[in-house]
Design a protein around this motif. Structure first.
Motif, PDB file in Angstrom:
ATOM      1  N   ASN A 134       4.065  -4.939  -2.524  1.00  0.00           N
ATOM      2  CA  ASN A 134       3.008  -4.553  -3.461  1.00  0.00           C
ATOM      3  C   ASN A 134       3.295  -5.023  -4.879  1.00  0.00           C
ATOM      4  O   ASN A 134       2.361  -5.268  -5.646  1.00  0.00           O
ATOM      5  CB  ASN A 134       2.823  -3.032  -3.406  1.00  0.00           C
ATOM      6  CG  ASN A 134       2.264  -2.591  -2.067  1.00  0.00           C
ATOM      7  OD1 ASN A 134       1.097  -2.788  -1.771  1.00  0.00           O
ATOM      8  ND2 ASN A 134       3.117  -2.007  -1.231  1.00  0.00           N
ATOM      9  N   GLN A 135       4.562  -5.181  -5.231  1.00  0.00           N
ATOM     10  CA  GLN A 135       4.904  -5.795  -6.503  1.00  0.00           C
ATOM     11  C   GLN A 135       4.515  -7.269  -6.488  1.00  0.00           C
ATOM     12  O   GLN A 135       4.002  -7.804  -7.477  1.00  0.00           O
ATOM     13  CB  GLN A 135       6.398  -5.635  -6.756  1.00  0.00           C
ATOM     14  CG  GLN A 135       6.851  -6.000  -8.161  1.00  0.00           C
ATOM     15  CD  GLN A 135       8.319  -5.720  -8.387  1.00  0.00           C
ATOM     16  OE1 GLN A 135       9.019  -5.230  -7.507  1.00  0.00           O
ATOM     17  NE2 GLN A 135       8.805  -6.033  -9.569  1.00  0.00           N
ATOM     18  N   GLN A 136       4.719  -7.927  -5.346  1.00  0.00           N
ATOM     19  CA  GLN A 136       4.306  -9.322  -5.205  1.00  0.00           C
ATOM     20  C   GLN A 136       2.791  -9.448  -5.272  1.00  0.00           C
ATOM     21  O   GLN A 136       2.257 -10.387  -5.880  1.00  0.00           O
ATOM     22  CB  GLN A 136       4.834  -9.887  -3.885  1.00  0.00           C
ATOM     23  CG  GLN A 136       6.338 -10.062  -3.848  1.00  0.00           C
ATOM     24  CD  GLN A 136       6.845 -10.452  -2.469  1.00  0.00           C
ATOM     25  OE1 GLN A 136       6.172 -10.254  -1.456  1.00  0.00           O
ATOM     26  NE2 GLN A 136       8.034 -11.016  -2.420  1.00  0.00           N
ATOM     27  N   ARG A 137       2.083  -8.522  -4.673  1.00  0.00           N
ATOM     28  CA  ARG A 137       0.613  -8.537  -4.722  1.00  0.00           C
ATOM     29  C   ARG A 137       0.125  -8.535  -6.169  1.00  0.00           C
ATOM     30  O   ARG A 137      -0.770  -9.297  -6.538  1.00  0.00           O
ATOM     31  CB  ARG A 137       0.036  -7.320  -3.983  1.00  0.00           C
ATOM     32  CG  ARG A 137      -0.014  -7.445  -2.473  1.00  0.00           C
ATOM     33  CD  ARG A 137      -0.443  -6.120  -1.864  1.00  0.00           C
ATOM     34  NE  ARG A 137      -1.725  -5.675  -2.382  1.00  0.00           N
ATOM     35  CZ  ARG A 137      -2.889  -5.880  -1.805  1.00  0.00           C
ATOM     36  NH1 ARG A 137      -2.959  -6.537  -0.667  1.00  0.00           N
ATOM     37  NH2 ARG A 137      -4.013  -5.442  -2.346  1.00  0.00           N
ATOM     38  N   ARG A 253      -9.685 -10.015 -11.030  1.00  0.00           N
ATOM     39  CA  ARG A 253      -8.553  -9.236 -10.522  1.00  0.00           C
ATOM     40  C   ARG A 253      -8.951  -8.444  -9.274  1.00  0.00           C
ATOM     41  O   ARG A 253      -8.232  -8.428  -8.277  1.00  0.00           O
ATOM     42  CB  ARG A 253      -8.054  -8.277 -11.611  1.00  0.00           C
ATOM     43  CG  ARG A 253      -7.011  -8.862 -12.541  1.00  0.00           C
ATOM     44  CD  ARG A 253      -6.622  -7.874 -13.598  1.00  0.00           C
ATOM     45  NE  ARG A 253      -5.343  -8.214 -14.223  1.00  0.00           N
ATOM     46  CZ  ARG A 253      -4.971  -7.824 -15.423  1.00  0.00           C
ATOM     47  NH1 ARG A 253      -5.800  -7.094 -16.158  1.00  0.00           N
ATOM     48  NH2 ARG A 253      -3.790  -8.160 -15.911  1.00  0.00           N
ATOM     49  N   CYS A 254     -10.081  -7.775  -9.356  1.00  0.00           N
ATOM     50  CA  CYS A 254     -10.549  -6.994  -8.199  1.00  0.00           C
ATOM     51  C   CYS A 254     -10.849  -7.896  -7.006  1.00  0.00           C
ATOM     52  O   CYS A 254     -10.557  -7.548  -5.866  1.00  0.00           O
ATOM     53  CB  CYS A 254     -11.797  -6.198  -8.577  1.00  0.00           C
ATOM     54  SG  CYS A 254     -11.502  -4.839  -9.723  1.00  0.00           S
ATOM     55  N   LYS A 255     -11.434  -9.033  -7.277  1.00  0.00           N
ATOM     56  CA  LYS A 255     -11.778  -9.961  -6.196  1.00  0.00           C
ATOM     57  C   LYS A 255     -10.527 -10.421  -5.452  1.00  0.00           C
ATOM     58  O   LYS A 255     -10.518 -10.512  -4.217  1.00  0.00           O
ATOM     59  CB  LYS A 255     -12.532 -11.164  -6.768  1.00  0.00           C
ATOM     60  CG  LYS A 255     -13.138 -12.086  -5.713  1.00  0.00           C
ATOM     61  CD  LYS A 255     -14.004 -13.164  -6.368  1.00  0.00           C
ATOM     62  CE  LYS A 255     -14.670 -14.043  -5.325  1.00  0.00           C
ATOM     63  NZ  LYS A 255     -15.538 -15.074  -5.942  1.00  0.00           N
ATOM     64  N   VAL A 256      -9.461 -10.699  -6.208  1.00  0.00           N
ATOM     65  CA  VAL A 256      -8.208 -11.115  -5.582  1.00  0.00           C
ATOM     66  C   VAL A 256      -7.596  -9.955  -4.802  1.00  0.00           C
ATOM     67  O   VAL A 256      -7.219 -10.090  -3.637  1.00  0.00           O
ATOM     68  CB  VAL A 256      -7.205 -11.634  -6.631  1.00  0.00           C
ATOM     69  CG1 VAL A 256      -5.906 -12.066  -5.965  1.00  0.00           C
ATOM     70  CG2 VAL A 256      -7.800 -12.789  -7.423  1.00  0.00           C
ATOM     71  N   ALA A 257      -7.508  -8.788  -5.454  1.00  0.00           N
ATOM     72  CA  ALA A 257      -6.811  -7.639  -4.869  1.00  0.00           C
ATOM     73  C   ALA A 257      -7.505  -7.084  -3.636  1.00  0.00           C
ATOM     74  O   ALA A 257      -6.861  -6.798  -2.618  1.00  0.00           O
ATOM     75  CB  ALA A 257      -6.663  -6.544  -5.920  1.00  0.00           C
TER      76      ALA A 257
END
Length: 509
Positions: A134-137, A253-257
């Protein structure tokens, strides 16, 4: 899918034919004489059948009659287990849905970039991300945003081998690369590798990004590094990009996540099996327990497992002072009173009982091996016996190949927690923050964020009865279920944890 068995029925009834009977012995003849004839048997059997049917019919739970009318059947009272889920899944006053409406200037810049890259030399950016899954995400999300600001093509991010976990998984081992590229095709060009023309070109290492770096800082310090013969190498940028970027970049950011970072299909299929097994008796809740040894070392807190365990943690922390990440001058007791420590299994158990969870509540717990092993989980397991994790749910051999793949195991935890009816984290962290926003974005349910500071005060208050403590626990966490608390607008809020208002909209907007 298991096949169903069917009984074949012929179209015509089977005809009865007179079969030749074997010769009867004298004993058989005597028995036949004693038995009644078919006609006499029918005289007794028909009344018997009628009486039997009447007796059974009288046992049916028919509603009572009153004044010649049927009264409606009363609904059985809700069990405490049902009351808990009714409270946990209560509808909210604010309804919002994903809404990634980028501005016209953003869309025009995307189309301009597509036309110019065909003739102009393309600039490339390589991002090396570190830490746990999740840090990598989080770093992958920000890498895409930086590439967008610089109008550079992003090489599929490189996952640095984690020194703690020892996981050598690559991006494509965990995430669906094709889906990642396709989802972001209108935002950032993503390539699997550098083209042959650039393999021998010089990589320019980007200056270390300061905390809270904004778009202007990125352009000023990185753009000139991306000359015609250079490739920008970005690393060590975890949590350094500003939280309050422009609205379009927040949407990105939201689109990626929540849309682009999709796990490999086989990981999602395995997670779906675990989800199905958890739902076999109805809804389930998920706990992210931060009880690993390194968590106690880094937080500087006591684990609640006794003086011997506390001494072991203290000695390791003394030998590695760099592990204590913040507020180094506080003692373990001061940290506990300030609500800075993870909730241990006993405290989680008391909180769940205060919220109304019963011993029948099915709980999936995510996380690594707890410090103290089974002893650390015993206070929780004794109160909630239906406590499972991925190892309990797995069939023989399902996880054998993943024992040394902690990033993949974390991905399984993420999916099962994401799809739960209720989610609680004992200590926040990257996974908890990401799941909070992801569940809000997808409408999968509302998380409960334990108010650890107030909980500690309650647990240490000897003047209150158990009933009073449970009442106060439920009162202080009811606001966590109100989606309005998640939709408060604040420029400094992390959009990954709070996707509203940049990434979601209501019926009125």
């Amino acid at each position: 899918m298991s096949s169903h068995s069917y009984i074949s029925i012929t179209q015509k009834p089977i005809s009865l034919i007179k079969l030749k009977q074997p010769k009867s012995s004298s004993k058989h003849k005597l028995l036949l004489q004693l038995l009644p004839s078919p006609r006499r048997a029918g005289r007794f059997f028909v009344p018997f059948l009628a009486i039997w049917a009447l007796l059974n019919f009288s046992q049916l739970p028919l509603p009572p009659l009153s004044c010649g009318r049927f009264l409606p059947r009363l609904r059985p009272p809700l069990r405490p287990h049902d009351e808990f889920w009714r409270w946990a899944q209560a509808t909210t006053t604010v309804h919002a849905q994903p809404c990634l409406s980028f501005s016209e200037s953003y869309r025009n810049t995307s189309s301009d970039q597509d036309t110019t890259t065909a003739t102009a030399p393309r600039k490339y950016m390589i991002a090396v991300v570190s830490g746990g899954l999740n840090q990598q995400r989080n770093q992958i999300i920000d890498a895409v945003v930086v590439a967008r600001i610089l109008k550079a093509a992003l090489v599929v991010p490189v996952l640095q081998v984690n020194q703690v976990w020892g996981d050598e998984s690559e991006f494509g081992d965990i995430f669906d690369v094709g889906h990642f590229k396709m989802t972001l095709k209108d935002d950032v060009a993503v390539v699997s590798t550098l083209p042959a023309t650039h393999l021998m070109r010089r990589r320019v290492r980007a200056p270390v990004m300061p905390f809270n770096a904004d778009e202007d800082w990125v352009r000023t310090n990185y753009m000139h590094k991306l000359s015609r013969d250079s490739i920008l190498l970005l690393r060590a940028f975890d949590s350094r990009l500003a939280k309050n970027l422009s609205s379009d970049l927040q949407k990105l950011r939201c689109k990626v996540a929540f849309e682009a970072l999709k796990f490999q299909p086989w990981i999602e299929d395995l997670a779906e099996k675990f989800i199905t097994r958890m739902r076999v008796e109805g809804p389930y809740m998920a706990l992210h327990l931060r009880l690993e040894k390194d968590v106690w070392v880094r937080t500087g807190c006591h684990s609640g497992l006794g003086a011997e365990a506390d001494l072991l943690i203290a000695n390791e922390r003394a030998s590695k002072p760099q592990f204590l990440t913040s507020r180094t001058k506080l003692t373990a007791q001061q940290r506990y009173h300030a609500g800075l420590c993870p909730l241990n299994a006993n405290e989680i158990s008391r909180m769940l009982k205060g919220l109304g969870a019963s011993e029948d509540t099915r709980i999936y717990w995510a996380g690594g091996e707890p410090f103290g092993g089974e002893k650390a989980l015993q206070p929780l397991k004794s109160q909630f016996p239906k406590l499972f994790n991925k190892w309990n749910l797995a069939r023989h051999g399902e996880l054998d190949a993943l024992k040394h793949k902690p990033s993949v195991l974390a991905a399984l935890d993420y999916e099962v927690c994401l799809r739960s009816q209720l989610f609680i984290a004992s200590h926040g962290g990257n996974m908890a923050r990401s799941l909070q926003g992801h569940r809000t974005y997808m409408g999968y349910g509302k998380p409960i964020r334990p108010n650890k500071k107030l909980l500690v005060q309650l647990f240490m208050n000897n003047t209150l009865s158990d009933t009073e403590i449970r009442k106060k626990i439920k009162e202080m966490h009811t606001d966590s279920l109100d989606s309005a608390s998640h939709f408060n607008v604040s420029s400094n809020r992390d959009v990954i944890s709070f996707p509203f208002p940049h990434c979601m909209c209501t019926n009125q907007t």
